[in-house]
Design a protein around this motif. Structure first.
Motif, PDB file in Angstrom:
ATOM      1  N   LEU A   1      -6.376 -16.594  -7.208  1.00 49.95           N
ATOM      2  CA  LEU A   1      -6.834 -15.830  -6.715  1.00 49.95           C
ATOM      3  C   LEU A   1      -5.937 -14.225  -6.920  1.00 49.95           C
ATOM      4  O   LEU A   1      -6.089 -13.405  -7.524  1.00 49.95           O
ATOM      5  N   TRP A   2      -4.735 -14.828  -6.173  1.00 49.87           N
ATOM      6  CA  TRP A   2      -3.757 -13.887  -6.256  1.00 49.87           C
ATOM      7  C   TRP A   2      -3.117 -13.320  -7.912  1.00 49.87           C
ATOM      8  O   TRP A   2      -3.088 -12.048  -8.216  1.00 49.87           O
ATOM      9  N   GLU A   3      -3.273 -14.010  -8.616  1.00 51.65           N
ATOM     10  CA  GLU A   3      -2.329 -13.663  -9.784  1.00 51.65           C
ATOM     11  C   GLU A   3      -4.155 -13.364 -11.164  1.00 51.65           C
ATOM     12  O   GLU A   3      -3.248 -12.527 -11.786  1.00 51.65           O
ATOM     13  N   LEU A   4      -5.254 -13.219 -10.214  1.00 57.83           N
ATOM     14  CA  LEU A   4      -5.911 -12.639 -11.368  1.00 57.83           C
ATOM     15  C   LEU A   4      -6.329 -11.475 -10.471  1.00 57.83           C
ATOM     16  O   LEU A   4      -7.731 -10.639 -10.487  1.00 57.83           O
ATOM     17  N   ARG A   5      -5.742 -10.860  -9.463  1.00 59.73           N
ATOM     18  CA  ARG A   5      -5.471  -9.444  -8.912  1.00 59.73           C
ATOM     19  C   ARG A   5      -5.559  -8.731  -9.941  1.00 59.73           C
ATOM     20  O   ARG A   5      -6.372  -7.226  -9.704  1.00 59.73           O
ATOM     21  N   ASP A   6      -4.644  -8.446 -10.791  1.00 54.80           N
ATOM     22  CA  ASP A   6      -5.223  -7.230 -11.600  1.00 54.80           C
ATOM     23  C   ASP A   6      -5.344  -7.932 -13.178  1.00 54.80           C
ATOM     24  O   ASP A   6      -6.721  -8.962 -12.931  1.00 54.80           O
ATOM     25  N   PRO A   7      -5.903  -6.845 -14.262  1.00 58.37           N
ATOM     26  CA  PRO A   7      -6.505  -7.642 -15.225  1.00 58.37           C
ATOM     27  C   PRO A   7      -6.416  -8.396 -15.412  1.00 58.37           C
ATOM     28  O   PRO A   7      -5.991  -9.989 -14.914  1.00 58.37           O
ATOM     29  N   PRO A   8      -7.621  -8.883 -16.269  1.00 58.13           N
ATOM     30  CA  PRO A   8      -8.294 -10.881 -17.093  1.00 58.13           C
ATOM     31  C   PRO A   8      -7.089 -11.261 -17.463  1.00 58.13           C
ATOM     32  O   PRO A   8      -5.860 -10.463 -18.210  1.00 58.13           O
ATOM     33  N   LEU A  51     -17.285 -11.503  -5.433  1.00 63.74           N
ATOM     34  CA  LEU A  51     -17.042 -12.331  -3.991  1.00 63.74           C
ATOM     35  C   LEU A  51     -15.536 -12.749  -4.125  1.00 63.74           C
ATOM     36  O   LEU A  51     -15.571 -12.954  -3.096  1.00 63.74           O
ATOM     37  N   GLY A  52     -14.983 -12.930  -5.532  1.00 63.61           N
ATOM     38  CA  GLY A  52     -13.523 -13.003  -5.663  1.00 63.61           C
ATOM     39  C   GLY A  52     -12.974 -12.243  -5.119  1.00 63.61           C
ATOM     40  O   GLY A  52     -11.840 -11.853  -4.096  1.00 63.61           O
ATOM     41  N   THR A  53     -13.404 -10.849  -5.269  1.00 66.11           N
ATOM     42  CA  THR A  53     -12.906  -9.633  -5.430  1.00 66.11           C
ATOM     43  C   THR A  53     -13.096  -9.551  -3.627  1.00 66.11           C
ATOM     44  O   THR A  53     -11.793  -8.859  -2.946  1.00 66.11           O
ATOM     45  N   GLU A  54     -14.124  -9.436  -3.735  1.00 60.11           N
ATOM     46  CA  GLU A  54     -14.125  -9.020  -1.637  1.00 60.11           C
ATOM     47  C   GLU A  54     -12.890 -10.471  -0.906  1.00 60.11           C
ATOM     48  O   GLU A  54     -12.650  -9.989   0.358  1.00 60.11           O
ATOM     49  N   LEU A  55     -12.947 -11.565  -1.396  1.00 62.38           N
ATOM     50  CA  LEU A  55     -12.677 -12.565  -0.390  1.00 62.38           C
ATOM     51  C   LEU A  55     -10.246 -12.032  -0.764  1.00 62.38           C
ATOM     52  O   LEU A  55      -9.806 -11.907   0.105  1.00 62.38           O
ATOM     53  N   LEU A  56     -10.477 -11.626  -1.786  1.00 65.86           N
ATOM     54  CA  LEU A  56      -8.662 -10.776  -2.038  1.00 65.86           C
ATOM     55  C   LEU A  56      -8.514  -9.970  -0.991  1.00 65.86           C
ATOM     56  O   LEU A  56      -7.659 -10.061  -0.684  1.00 65.86           O
ATOM     57  N   ARG A  57      -9.275  -8.915  -1.002  1.00 65.15           N
ATOM     58  CA  ARG A  57      -9.810  -7.929  -0.137  1.00 65.15           C
ATOM     59  C   ARG A  57      -9.518  -8.114   1.497  1.00 65.15           C
ATOM     60  O   ARG A  57      -8.535  -7.615   1.775  1.00 65.15           O
ATOM     61  N   LEU A  58      -9.877  -9.362   1.405  1.00 73.22           N
ATOM     62  CA  LEU A  58     -10.025  -9.719   3.068  1.00 73.22           C
ATOM     63  C   LEU A  58      -8.248 -10.368   3.335  1.00 73.22           C
ATOM     64  O   LEU A  58      -7.795 -10.617   4.134  1.00 73.22           O
ATOM     65  N   PHE A  59      -7.722 -10.828   2.429  1.00 68.54           N
ATOM     66  CA  PHE A  59      -6.496 -11.301   2.515  1.00 68.54           C
ATOM     67  C   PHE A  59      -5.576 -10.812   2.148  1.00 68.54           C
ATOM     68  O   PHE A  59      -4.286 -10.911   2.665  1.00 68.54           O
ATOM     69  N   LEU A  60      -5.495  -9.023   1.840  1.00 67.97           N
ATOM     70  CA  LEU A  60      -4.696  -8.589   1.470  1.00 67.97           C
ATOM     71  C   LEU A  60      -4.047  -7.931   2.611  1.00 67.97           C
ATOM     72  O   LEU A  60      -2.490  -8.002   3.253  1.00 67.97           O
ATOM     73  N   PRO A  61      -4.322  -8.041   4.397  1.00 67.28           N
ATOM     74  CA  PRO A  61      -3.836  -7.621   5.539  1.00 67.28           C
ATOM     75  C   PRO A  61      -3.246  -8.763   6.068  1.00 67.28           C
ATOM     76  O   PRO A  61      -2.051  -8.303   6.547  1.00 67.28           O
ATOM     77  N   ILE A  62      -3.433  -9.650   5.349  1.00 67.28           N
ATOM     78  CA  ILE A  62      -1.731 -11.245   5.836  1.00 67.28           C
ATOM     79  C   ILE A  62      -1.510 -10.936   4.773  1.00 67.28           C
ATOM     80  O   ILE A  62      -0.133 -10.861   5.612  1.00 67.28           O
TER      81      ILE A  62
END
Length: 75
Positions: A1-8, A51-62
């Motif tokens: 997921l982390w590697e896909l946070r930017d462009p595809p 859904l993946g973008t939402e999960l990534l946003r939840l990871f960012l505070p961590i």
């Protein structure tokens, strides 16, 4: 997921970014697609779903917390 946070990214780009074998990357992508966190756009490559973008946003505070924590550890 982390590697896909930017462009595809295409498969080989992901493999290089992750540093894993093609088998491992293919397995993980299959799992993430089955979980509806990642999708394949034929023209652009692999990308996060909403859904993946939402999960990534939840990871960012961590991630932020872990950077602060790591800064407190003596070398």
């Amino acid at each position: 997921l982390w590697e896909l946070r930017d462009p595809p990214k295409r498969f080989r780009e992901l493999q290089e970014a992750i540093g894993a074998s093609p088998t491992v990357v293919n397995t993980r992508l299959g799992e993430l697609r089955a979980a509806r966190l990642v999708e394949l756009d034929v023209d652009a490559g692999y990308q996060l779903t909403p859904l993946g973008t939402e999960l990534l946003r939840l990871f960012l505070p961590i991630v932020d917390w872990s950077k602060k924590w790591a800064a407190t550890i003596p070398e």
